[in-house]
Design an enzyme around this catalytic site. Sequence first.
Site, PDB file in Angstrom:
ATOM      1  N   LYS A  89       0.854  -1.196   0.000  1.00  0.00           N
ATOM      2  CA  LYS A  89       0.000   0.000   0.000  1.00  0.00           C
ATOM      3  C   LYS A  89       0.885   1.240   0.000  1.00  0.00           C
ATOM      4  O   LYS A  89       1.949   1.267   0.645  1.00  0.00           O
ATOM      5  CB  LYS A  89      -0.854  -0.037   1.263  1.00  0.00           C
ATOM      6  CG  LYS A  89      -1.936   1.038   1.378  1.00  0.00           C
ATOM      7  CD  LYS A  89      -2.779   0.758   2.622  1.00  0.00           C
ATOM      8  CE  LYS A  89      -3.847   1.820   2.829  1.00  0.00           C
ATOM      9  NZ  LYS A  89      -4.616   1.568   4.060  1.00  0.00           N
ATOM     10  N   SER A 181      -9.424   1.465   3.565  1.00  0.00           N
ATOM     11  CA  SER A 181      -8.691   2.247   2.595  1.00  0.00           C
ATOM     12  C   SER A 181      -7.638   1.473   1.791  1.00  0.00           C
ATOM     13  O   SER A 181      -7.037   2.027   0.883  1.00  0.00           O
ATOM     14  CB  SER A 181      -7.995   3.411   3.300  1.00  0.00           C
ATOM     15  OG  SER A 181      -7.132   2.912   4.274  1.00  0.00           O
ATOM     16  N   SER A 205      -9.281  -0.860   7.761  1.00  0.00           N
ATOM     17  CA  SER A 205      -8.820  -0.553   6.409  1.00  0.00           C
ATOM     18  C   SER A 205      -8.235  -1.717   5.636  1.00  0.00           C
ATOM     19  O   SER A 205      -8.048  -1.603   4.434  1.00  0.00           O
ATOM     20  CB  SER A 205      -7.788   0.571   6.451  1.00  0.00           C
ATOM     21  OG  SER A 205      -8.398   1.749   6.892  1.00  0.00           O
TER      22      SER A 205
END
Lengths: 547, 552, 187
Positions: A89, A181, A205
């Site tokens: 990420k 996210s 997330s």
Amino acid sequence: EDINSGQTQTFTAMLGLSIKEVSAALRDGRMSATQLCRTCLDRIQETRCLNAYITVTEDLAMRQALEADGRLSMGKPLGPLDGIPFSVKDNFCTKSIETTCGSRMLRGYRPPFHATVVQKLLDQGAVLLGKTNLDEFAMGAGSTDSVFGPVRNPWSYATPYCTYHSEGKDPESDWVITGGSSGGSAASVASLSSFLSLGSDTGGSTRNPGSLCGVVALKPTYGLLSRHGLIPLVNSMDVPGILTRNVQDAATVLGVLQGQDEKDSTTVSVPDSPASLPEDLDIRDVCVGIPKEYHAPGLSADTLAQWDRVAGMFEQAGARVMEVSLPHTQHSIVCYHVLCCSEVASNMARFDGLQYGHRSEVDSSTEALYATTRHEGFNDVVRRRVLSGNYFLLKQSHERYFVKAQQVRRLIAEDFWRVFRAGVDVLLTPTTLGDAARYADFIQEDNRTRSAQEDVFTQPVNMAGLPAVTVPTALSSRGLPIGLQLIGQTLQDRKLLTVAQWMEQRLDFPIICFHDDTQGQDGQTGSRERMQFRIIKDNTKSHAVIK
Amino acid sequence: MAASSSGNRILLHKLNELITFKRICNITQHDIFIRRIRTSRSKCQLQPKMHTKSPPQMVGVVGLEIHAQIHAASKLFSSSGVRFSAPPNSLVACFDASLPGTLPVLNRRCVEASVMTGLALNCTINRKSLFDRKHYFYADMPAGYQITQQRLPIAVNGSLTYSYLGGRKRNQVVTKNVRIKQIQLEQDSGKSLHDDHRNQTLIDLNRAGVGLMEVVMEADMECGEEAAAAVRELQLILQTLGTCYGNMAEGQLRVDANVSVHRPGEPLGVRTEVKNINSARYVAKAIDYEIQRQMEVLDTGGTILNETRAFDSKSGATVPMRDKEGLQDYRFMPEPNLPPLFVYESVASVPAGVDPTQVVVIDRLKAILPELPGVKRAQLVEEYGLLPEHSFTLVNEVGLMDYFERVIQKTKAEPRKVIGWVIKELLGNLNQNGLRLTQSPISSEALAELLNILESGHISTSAAKVVFQEMWKLPEKSVKQLVAELDLELISDQEQILQICRRVVDAHPEEVRVIRAGNKKVLNKLMGIVQKETKGRTDPLQVRRILEEMTS
Amino acid sequence: MVWTGVAGTRLHIAAARPVHHRSMLLKPAAHGACIRYAVPPWRRWMSKRDSSKSSFVSKVPQFPTWEPVAENQLPPRTKISPDLVDKLERLALVDFGNQEGVNCLEEAIRFADQLHVVNTDGVEPMDSVLENRALQLRNDEVKESDCVSELLQLAADRVEEYFVSPPGNIPLPKREERLAMLKHSAF
């Protein structure tokens, strides 16, 4: 040409394997690390409409794969992850590789160091494919608020969903979100372009997109994995998350990443554990708690049905399944909102343009420079959380909001501890309210509202610092993945994963696979049925930067 | 009239009763008494305007916040080095530049330093202390917040005993006490260099993140002199402990003063904060100026603003800094990346599984605490029979005590004699010429030699003083050489002395008659003449004896 | 999302996603999959309730268990004054943008107000789950030094070996001027 396409087909089939399986293939020489890497990179290209990647590190990945091949050919792999492609990420620092957090503020920022967890994977010989897309600074539950555009759920293009939408609806406007996210990470694993991905989990997330994309997503115990190099959202809740396609893979990665880091004062040391999870779990020794407060308003019928089904599955197999109560659950999301905004307000104070990142052209005063830089660099979501957090921390509100939230946090954590002390081993809950929403529907409400809805089942876990994993369970009536969450006790991550593996093995969730894939080689891919995975040819501009 | 303070109180009480009956004349008397009472107390009271019919005088109320840079190899939360002067931004770790994703890791040495300082200041060491973030924006603080200890600092409730030389002749040791509210660990900021030419600020982060101990002294002090003495004592203690070098010029010790004025018995006045005091001698100046300023403002009917003022060393005045009091809100928040800091009483109380060498143990630190200045002073008095004011000066001046002890070692002269030379002659001359002890032209060996020659009777005291001055000017020459060159050896020939005395006596018949008549003081005049004649090469005692005989 | 109940009625969160209950037409599998089921393969993994199998009562609650928070349980709604807007913008050096931004803050506060229905008497605030763990200390050693070139090249602007900023200690201009300044900026 024929042989090559046959080979390509074989290699593509490898993409659906687990880490354990593909690592064996590499060691046996059935495939080389460079071939595997190339296949993954091609897959990334083919699936670029998903917008899962911000940066693809092609040259670096091929170099790393070559080095892995050197070791593999000599029979000296560094470990179970040698030669395995992975994605990260984009809020994890990667040395000299652009790390943007999905924000204008860090566009072009190249950190001078690797995050500890990234370094550990590289030390094991894993191959870094690229940085994945996310909500800006990890604020959001949809992966829709990034400066690089939203991430699309690969299941938007799989037959079940497409069939469901067959009456002339345009798949372009009906695509569904990944959740967030860590949406790019989940999409990369779900679309088979990477075998594992590192996400971050602050309020869900990692688990949220994991559930909506049909992959395994683990949030380890707080402090088990180092946060050095993870650009923080809420320091007291953030944990690096692990996304893989099966539970054993998650356990393998956890074993590599866990451990004390002298650069992170919040880490604990734990004894080393064997890479494989025990296969001989007697489920009758396990007590599964069903927290009654986790039937929140808005829980979809499909998810409820799965929750029922899996609870029944445990019970039928002889496990002790009982209803428990976590009375403060309902207030958890409000508590999270206050604490999250407050920490955000503090953590974002460092972005002023002086030492790194975006810097505005204004030069009338330091204050004016800071104000314009932060206006230009942060999106609305970030700015609003910063302002809310500053409000909650003001002298006039500190007691009534911040301290109050800290008190409620203790009540929430104590709810969990009490239940575990009473003999419960794991808790079984939904991960999300339902399946993935259409993007067009999701953006009808603002980020804060959505986060409040989507994080309902996941954020209490972060407040208590417990480990939790989402296991893909079934497809919804819309043909989209539904996952269920297992929550474990502090530092009992392995036990949690053992129970999760038991569950996974009895659920038989399908693997998505590429359109031209056939059954794979020698039944290695198992008896799982194949899904059709249609790629929509699109002319949308790629946001991925190919290196 | 009244000497003791309890006597004062009774007297004042009686006067107060009188005042109600005989207003005018008694008020005048009252004022006079008060003035006298005041001057017999601490010398540091300023002379405010006298008002008739006024309540008790205003006094200053001074508290201090002192930032002491911890002497350590690396910074508080990062492992970059610490040095005073180094190329800009060469001592900066990623954490110090607030690169996102970096985390604080606490330096054990800094904890030990603050615990030792706390022990030396009689503080209670908090077994558990916490870290917080204090938010404000400034170019030299990259994170936008400072990590400090606001809720629960490492040490609390201590006291500092300090002294200064007071009294009319500045030779009385006045001892006072100030309460230490707390000691907290916190980060230092970087440095901003203002480039007015190009309208920009250059930022050097070498100092950003260096460990600081903030020592908060309660408002128990009344004037600049007391505050300066307290700072000096703290400086000595820190230097003795080795926890801070205390060099104010290099910014290792920074003092902010909280100053207000009030009449005793009334509530405290509005206080101002005085910053930018960057040398020891400005401490007293800045504070006294501010006290005076506040008194004048109040006297003329004005009000004091709660503001921050900067001391301007050129003008000796305090000037207002930008007023942010109304706007400022530090939005304190616990530092989430630092679990609570635990320090342990003894090795036995360290929990199982924790390596005792990796934690801070109070007993271990107590055992290695060096001798503190107060103890040293008492020891000097006891060992050498010195007066308190002398031992105070010895300990107060850097290196002087060592110098003194070296001289003592090498000379047969009594400590009481040596101290006179060290303080009056040596220190006196150093101060006059603005020199530090390290720059002294006269080494301890040389002084010892001089004293030995004096002791052995080869020269007189006044001759020795002359030699001293020559030694000062010509340090390369040996003492023996100088004595010989100056021809200052005492005259050993008895006959010669008798002759000279006889001559002087015969030449001053009037003085002799006066002496014989009973005024012995005039003998000193004759002695002086003999000394002059002999160029100080006679032993005064011997001369006195001879003259007495001759004039009896 | 504000849980408000007017006279006891419950208001749910606005439905996030439409629930489609259409039954689907079956499409034959395209190619590659060797499946021979009566229903399309993926149907197998779809959620369905199989109540015939259960011989026990499900421990899973079948209905939502949340208690809505009534509006009258909450403290009065906080209104953000223009002074407070200005103060927050100066303290945070982040702007509200427009009235919508201020409204968002008021909604955020309203949402947070729900905390006040929780009884927290005698409860210690929790900083983090590590509150009983002792802080690890490091040795006083210099490990990270001389990365000056690495650090300086990250900065957008610098002067020789210094980071550089405009002059400081100048308060932000008044709010109207600030809005104008931001409008002219690049984004």
